[in-house]
Structures are given as C-alpha cells and as structure tokens.
Design a protein around this motif. Structure first.
Motif, PDB file in Angstrom:
ATOM      1  N   ASN A 193      38.576  14.808   7.077  1.00  0.00           N
ATOM      2  CA  ASN A 193      38.503  15.676   8.245  1.00  0.00           C
ATOM      3  C   ASN A 193      37.491  15.195   9.277  1.00  0.00           C
ATOM      4  OD1 ASN A 193      40.388  17.368   7.045  1.00  0.00           O
ATOM      5  ND2 ASN A 193      38.812  18.619   6.079  1.00  0.00           N
ATOM      6  N   GLY A 194      37.408  13.883   9.481  1.00  0.00           N
ATOM      7  CA  GLY A 194      36.498  13.354  10.476  1.00  0.00           C
ATOM      8  C   GLY A 194      35.047  13.313  10.043  1.00  0.00           C
ATOM      9  N   MET A 195      34.772  13.684   8.813  1.00  0.00           N
ATOM     10  CA  MET A 195      33.394  13.668   8.313  1.00  0.00           C
ATOM     11  C   MET A 195      33.169  12.367   7.550  1.00  0.00           C
ATOM     12  SD  MET A 195      32.117  16.748   8.993  1.00  0.00           S
ATOM     13  CE  MET A 195      30.856  17.079   7.819  1.00  0.00           C
ATOM     14  N   GLU A 196      32.021  11.802   7.738  1.00  0.00           N
ATOM     15  CA  GLU A 196      31.683  10.632   6.932  1.00  0.00           C
ATOM     16  C   GLU A 196      30.358  10.889   6.230  1.00  0.00           C
ATOM     17  OE1 GLU A 196      29.387   7.072   9.265  1.00  0.00           O
ATOM     18  OE2 GLU A 196      31.438   7.501   9.876  1.00  0.00           O
ATOM     19  N   ARG A 197      30.257  10.376   5.037  1.00  0.00           N
ATOM     20  CA  ARG A 197      29.083  10.595   4.204  1.00  0.00           C
ATOM     21  C   ARG A 197      28.047   9.535   4.519  1.00  0.00           C
ATOM     22  NH1 ARG A 197      27.631   8.465  -0.136  1.00  0.00           N
ATOM     23  NH2 ARG A 197      26.249   9.535  -1.534  1.00  0.00           N
ATOM     24  N   ARG A 198      26.802   9.995   4.700  1.00  0.00           N
ATOM     25  CA  ARG A 198      25.692   9.067   4.943  1.00  0.00           C
ATOM     26  C   ARG A 198      24.535   9.452   4.039  1.00  0.00           C
ATOM     27  NH1 ARG A 198      25.704   9.792  11.327  1.00  0.00           N
ATOM     28  NH2 ARG A 198      27.811   9.041  11.689  1.00  0.00           N
ATOM     29  N   VAL A 199      23.872   8.431   3.501  1.00  0.00           N
ATOM     30  CA  VAL A 199      22.687   8.661   2.680  1.00  0.00           C
ATOM     31  C   VAL A 199      21.533   7.898   3.310  1.00  0.00           C
ATOM     32  CG1 VAL A 199      21.617   8.297   0.424  1.00  0.00           C
ATOM     33  CG2 VAL A 199      24.018   8.938   0.562  1.00  0.00           C
ATOM     34  N   HIS A 200      20.465   8.608   3.606  1.00  0.00           N
ATOM     35  CA  HIS A 200      19.250   7.981   4.112  1.00  0.00           C
ATOM     36  C   HIS A 200      18.198   8.139   3.020  1.00  0.00           C
ATOM     37  CE1 HIS A 200      20.874   7.641   8.158  1.00  0.00           C
ATOM     38  NE2 HIS A 200      21.413   8.823   7.942  1.00  0.00           N
ATOM     39  N   SER A 230      15.876   3.120  -5.590  1.00  0.00           N
ATOM     40  CA  SER A 230      16.441   3.946  -6.653  1.00  0.00           C
ATOM     41  C   SER A 230      16.793   5.363  -6.219  1.00  0.00           C
ATOM     42  CB  SER A 230      15.448   4.026  -7.816  1.00  0.00           C
ATOM     43  OG  SER A 230      15.140   2.738  -8.264  1.00  0.00           O
ATOM     44  N   LYS A 231      16.583   5.708  -4.978  1.00  0.00           N
ATOM     45  CA  LYS A 231      16.755   7.096  -4.537  1.00  0.00           C
ATOM     46  C   LYS A 231      18.188   7.600  -4.697  1.00  0.00           C
ATOM     47  CE  LYS A 231      12.623   8.049  -3.142  1.00  0.00           C
ATOM     48  NZ  LYS A 231      11.829   9.145  -3.505  1.00  0.00           N
ATOM     49  N   ALA A 232      19.167   6.763  -4.497  1.00  0.00           N
ATOM     50  CA  ALA A 232      20.562   7.209  -4.575  1.00  0.00           C
ATOM     51  C   ALA A 232      21.196   6.803  -5.900  1.00  0.00           C
ATOM     52  CB  ALA A 232      21.352   6.641  -3.405  1.00  0.00           C
ATOM     53  N   GLY A 233      20.390   6.571  -6.922  1.00  0.00           N
ATOM     54  CA  GLY A 233      20.889   6.078  -8.202  1.00  0.00           C
ATOM     55  C   GLY A 233      21.819   7.027  -8.923  1.00  0.00           C
ATOM     56  N   LEU A 234      21.693   8.317  -8.700  1.00  0.00           N
ATOM     57  CA  LEU A 234      22.568   9.281  -9.377  1.00  0.00           C
ATOM     58  C   LEU A 234      23.618   9.873  -8.439  1.00  0.00           C
ATOM     59  CD1 LEU A 234      20.021  11.205 -11.602  1.00  0.00           C
ATOM     60  CD2 LEU A 234      21.672   9.478 -12.285  1.00  0.00           C
ATOM     61  N   PRO A 263      29.447   4.009  -6.889  1.00  0.00           N
ATOM     62  CA  PRO A 263      29.671   3.456  -8.233  1.00  0.00           C
ATOM     63  C   PRO A 263      28.345   3.322  -8.982  1.00  0.00           C
ATOM     64  CG  PRO A 263      30.361   1.892  -6.517  1.00  0.00           C
ATOM     65  CD  PRO A 263      29.828   3.099  -5.827  1.00  0.00           C
ATOM     66  N   MET A 264      28.377   3.560 -10.287  1.00  0.00           N
ATOM     67  CA  MET A 264      27.170   3.468 -11.122  1.00  0.00           C
ATOM     68  C   MET A 264      26.853   2.004 -11.350  1.00  0.00           C
ATOM     69  SD  MET A 264      24.798   5.015 -12.830  1.00  0.00           S
ATOM     70  CE  MET A 264      25.153   6.625 -13.463  1.00  0.00           C
ATOM     71  N   ARG A 265      25.637   1.616 -10.981  1.00  0.00           N
ATOM     72  CA  ARG A 265      25.190   0.239 -11.211  1.00  0.00           C
ATOM     73  C   ARG A 265      24.583   0.154 -12.601  1.00  0.00           C
ATOM     74  NH1 ARG A 265      21.440  -0.622  -6.061  1.00  0.00           N
ATOM     75  NH2 ARG A 265      20.360   0.944  -7.282  1.00  0.00           N
ATOM     76  N   SER A 266      24.685  -1.019 -13.222  1.00  0.00           N
ATOM     77  CA  SER A 266      24.145  -1.178 -14.573  1.00  0.00           C
ATOM     78  C   SER A 266      22.636  -0.961 -14.581  1.00  0.00           C
ATOM     79  CB  SER A 266      24.504  -2.540 -15.154  1.00  0.00           C
ATOM     80  OG  SER A 266      23.943  -3.566 -14.373  1.00  0.00           O
ATOM     81  N   LYS A 267      21.955  -1.311 -13.503  1.00  0.00           N
ATOM     82  CA  LYS A 267      20.519  -1.101 -13.412  1.00  0.00           C
ATOM     83  C   LYS A 267      20.199   0.399 -13.423  1.00  0.00           C
ATOM     84  CE  LYS A 267      17.861  -1.900  -9.607  1.00  0.00           C
ATOM     85  NZ  LYS A 267      17.316  -2.742  -8.534  1.00  0.00           N
ATOM     86  N   ASP A 268      20.989   1.182 -12.698  1.00  0.00           N
ATOM     87  CA  ASP A 268      20.792   2.632 -12.680  1.00  0.00           C
ATOM     88  C   ASP A 268      21.085   3.229 -14.057  1.00  0.00           C
ATOM     89  OD1 ASP A 268      20.160   2.585  -9.969  1.00  0.00           O
ATOM     90  OD2 ASP A 268      22.262   2.861  -9.375  1.00  0.00           O
ATOM     91  N   MET A 269      22.112   2.719 -14.700  1.00  0.00           N
ATOM     92  CA  MET A 269      22.474   3.210 -16.030  1.00  0.00           C
ATOM     93  C   MET A 269      21.360   2.914 -17.031  1.00  0.00           C
ATOM     94  SD  MET A 269      24.761   4.871 -17.352  1.00  0.00           S
ATOM     95  CE  MET A 269      25.900   5.154 -18.623  1.00  0.00           C
ATOM     96  N   ARG A 270      20.765   1.728 -16.978  1.00  0.00           N
ATOM     97  CA  ARG A 270      19.653   1.386 -17.872  1.00  0.00           C
ATOM     98  C   ARG A 270      18.456   2.296 -17.619  1.00  0.00           C
ATOM     99  NH1 ARG A 270      21.220  -3.830 -16.509  1.00  0.00           N
ATOM    100  NH2 ARG A 270      19.421  -4.039 -15.104  1.00  0.00           N
TER     101      ARG A 270
END
Length: 146
Positions: free
Chosen positions: A2-9, A14-18, A23-30
């Motif tokens: 609906n014209g919305m886009e997701r942004r993470v600042h 590691s702030k967006a690790g969860l 996609p889950m990175r192996s570093k975040d999973m460890r």
C-alpha cells in the motif's frame, strides 16, 4: 504494501539482529544462542542453589527417561548418571503436576495460597487482590458525547 516501505534506522551492527522481516544471519543466531545458554545457566544455578537439598535429581531423571522410552523401566546406572548430570527432568522443559513436582522437590507443598498464608501467619492475614483495570472504552465515551 500500500505504498508503505519499511525502514530501519539503527546505530550499531547488532541493533536489527532480531528483526523478523530480515533474514537471520548466522552471526545473529550464534549471538542469540549464546545469550539463551547464558540465561539458562543462570536459571539452573538459581534453582540448584534455591532448592539445595530438596531436589531429587534421580527421580526427575528417571521420569524423563520413562517419558522418552517406549517401556516403563529403570535406566541403567551410567544412563541415569549422565541424565542427572545433564539435568534431565529438571532443566529440560519438563512439566509436572503439583504432586509430582512436590515429590521431585521443585515445590515445598501443594495447596491453595489463601489457606497456606493463613496457616503460616494467622487468621488476621489480609489479602488484597489486584485486578487489572478495565480497558478504556473510547467508543462509549464518544457515544455519550455525541
């Protein structure tokens, strides 16, 4: 959508690790596995210290053995020792009824809170029940106003 886009600042790698949308990175999973293992270790220490002398680790391990075995039997000495060492039946997520938890030593007694507090501290114990507040009903207010 609906014209919305997701942004993470985020500051820091590691702030967006969860973030469930990435996609889950192996570093975040460890990192998460290490944190979970640390928390579980703290829980195990707290239970062992808090219930010292009360836990029947062999009964708990035998119950765990019988819940995974096809036959109701006693585990061998080596198997039982390994299960006790691993904390099987106590720290593996097992769930017990109050009676079994009492037999294992996870609880001191099975009963009802009000009766037990009165037994321990006398009949003049005053118990105050704390209930959640009713949610605010905005539609009711708007109907009243208009």
């Amino acid at each position: 959508r609906n014209g919305m886009e997701r942004r993470v600042h985020a500051a820091g790698e590691s702030k967006a690790g969860l973030d469930p949308y990435l996609p889950m990175r192996s570093k975040d999973m460890r990192r998460q596995r290490r944190l979970l293992n640390e928390l579980h270790g703290n829980f195990i220490r707290a239970v062992r210290e808090g219930r010292a002398g009360k836990l029947d680790v062999e009964v708990a391990a035998t119950l765990a053995y019988n819940s995974t075995s096809r036959f109701w039997a006693q585990p061998g000495k080596k198997t039982l020792a390994a299960m006790v060492e691993a904390g099987d039946g106590l720290f593996d997520g097992s769930i017990y009824s109050g009676e079994v938890a009492h037999r294992i030593g996870l609880v001191d007694a099975v009963g009802e809170m009000n009766s037990e507090l009165r037994r321990r501290y006398g009949r003049f114990v005053h118990l105050v029940r704390v209930q959640p507040e009713a949610p605010f009903d905005l539609s009711r207010l708007l109907r009243w106003l208009f």
